[in-house]
Design a protein around this motif. Structure first.
Motif, PDB file in Angstrom:
ATOM      1  N   THR A 176     -55.120  16.506 -22.425  1.00 16.13           N
ATOM      2  CA  THR A 176     -53.736  16.739 -22.785  1.00 16.13           C
ATOM      3  C   THR A 176     -53.345  18.200 -22.574  1.00 16.13           C
ATOM      4  N   ASP A 181     -50.709  14.085 -19.945  1.00 14.50           N
ATOM      5  CA  ASP A 181     -51.282  13.425 -21.114  1.00 14.50           C
ATOM      6  C   ASP A 181     -52.376  12.470 -20.643  1.00 14.50           C
ATOM      7  N   THR A 183     -53.766   9.148 -22.431  1.00 12.91           N
ATOM      8  CA  THR A 183     -53.794   8.188 -23.527  1.00 12.91           C
ATOM      9  C   THR A 183     -55.030   7.304 -23.413  1.00 12.91           C
ATOM     10  N   ARG A 212     -60.139  19.641 -23.749  1.00 13.02           N
ATOM     11  CA  ARG A 212     -58.793  19.099 -23.949  1.00 13.02           C
ATOM     12  C   ARG A 212     -58.761  17.572 -23.939  1.00 13.02           C
ATOM     13  N   ARG A 279     -46.017  14.535 -18.156  1.00 13.95           N
ATOM     14  CA  ARG A 279     -45.049  14.773 -19.214  1.00 13.95           C
ATOM     15  C   ARG A 279     -43.790  15.446 -18.685  1.00 13.95           C
TER      16      ARG A 279
END
Length: 330
Positions: A176, A181, A183, A212, A279
């Motif tokens: 992230t 991102d 998920t 991260r 994003r």
């Protein structure tokens, strides 16, 4: 500036974060391959209460006394070359340039987001678009990957990696950030594609995660890929990244990290880029990957382990030569 005839005294300045330190250290090591040099690493921290302050408002008394002293004492010599990376180091680099009175050549890697003329050289990723007479723009970021460093890392992990079936696939997973991102669902989708490619090729997996990487994504990918022959590094043993890169026939890297992409492209091995959830518009990351594709180093991962060759990226060496030229050492 005047530099003595002995080995170049290089000081690497770091806030202790490995990714940041390795950029400055990688550049220092590249310079040391070109001219005799002694490298010292100084790690510091700002006191937590002051860490958030803008660069120009930080003062030396705000440093955590538990860290290294970044400057020489009254009787000690200044380094010939100061190399620092990251926003946390900027106040110290500015002070070093002022206090050394020209005795120290100050280099900042990454875009400092201030006038680059405040430093003697700035080594910045080309995709950041920074320009100036003292700016050295490179593809990606400086790093420590060389054939010699990879060869040196291999013996410590040979017992675990040598028996693995080929093709060996190194997979470097980021996580992230402001731009991307990862998920759980996307991590599982990536894992499914990786598993299918490795099984189709009859190969093996060497997987490592970044700091991260969200815990849920890490767990999901580790579980989904656990049946493949290979090694999923869980972070509890010495870091096998360099050995993974040395042993790999293919390298898969997520698109969120300029560092990982540049390191992978320095090996001369096929670099397959794994998509992340954007994003925002990919911007500079798209520019970086377009550059790597134009050089023949990287391609989007299409689910297959296609092989190709290219001239390994050697941008850290190019930056090292530019620094030495600025110091009039070559």
């Amino acid at each position: 500036m005047e530099v003595g005839s002995g080995p170049l005294r290089i000081q690497v300045v770091s806030d202790g974060r490995v990714g940041m330190e390795n950029q400055a250290l990688g550049l220092a090591e590249a310079i040391a391959r070109l001219t005799p040099a002694d490298i010292t690493v100084k790690r510091f921290r700002w006191r937590r209460a002051f860490d958030w302050l803008p660069v120009r408002l930080k003062a030396l008394w705000m440093l955590d006394p538990a860290g290294d002293a970044p400057f020489p004492d009254v009787s000690g010599p200044w380094p010939d070359l100061w190399i620092a990376t990251g926003r946390a180091t900027l106040p110290l680099s500015l002070v070093a340039r002022q206090r050394s009175g020209g005795r120290t050549f100050v280099v900042q890697t990454q875009d400092p987001r201030m006038d680059p003329a405040a430093f003697d050289r700035v080594v910045a990723p080309a995709h950041d678009g920074l320009t100036g007479p003292n700016v050295v723009a490179i593809t990606g970021s400086p790093h420590r990957i060389t054939p010699d460093t990879l060869d040196a890392a291999a013996p410590d992990f040979a017992g675990r990696l040598s028996p693995l079936p080929r093709p060996r696939v190194a997979v470097l997973i980021g996580g992230t950030s402001r731009a991307f991102d990862l998920t759980e669902d996307h991590a599982l989708a990536l894992a499914d594609r990786i598993e299918a490619a490795v099984r189709e090729a009859g190969g093996s997996l060497m997987l490592t995660f970044s700091r991260r990487t969200p815990a849920v994504a890490r767990s999901a990918m580790s579980l989904r890929l656990s049946d493949l022959p290979g090694w999923i590094w869980d972070g509890t043993e010495p870091n096998p990244l360099f050995a993974f890169l040395e042993a790999a026939d293919h390298i898969l890297v997520t698109e969120d990290s300029a560092n990982m992409a540049a390191e992978a492209a320095s090996t001369g091995k096929p670099v397959h880029v794994l998509p992340m959830i954007a994003r925002r518009a990919p911007g500079k990351f798209a520019q970086l990957h377009a550059d790597l594709q134009a050089r023949g180093a990287a391609r989007p991962f299409d689910g297959t382990l296609e092989t190709w060759s290219y001239a390994p990226l050697a941008e850290t060496d190019r930056a090292a030569r530019a620094v030495l030229a600025g110091m009039k050492r070559i």
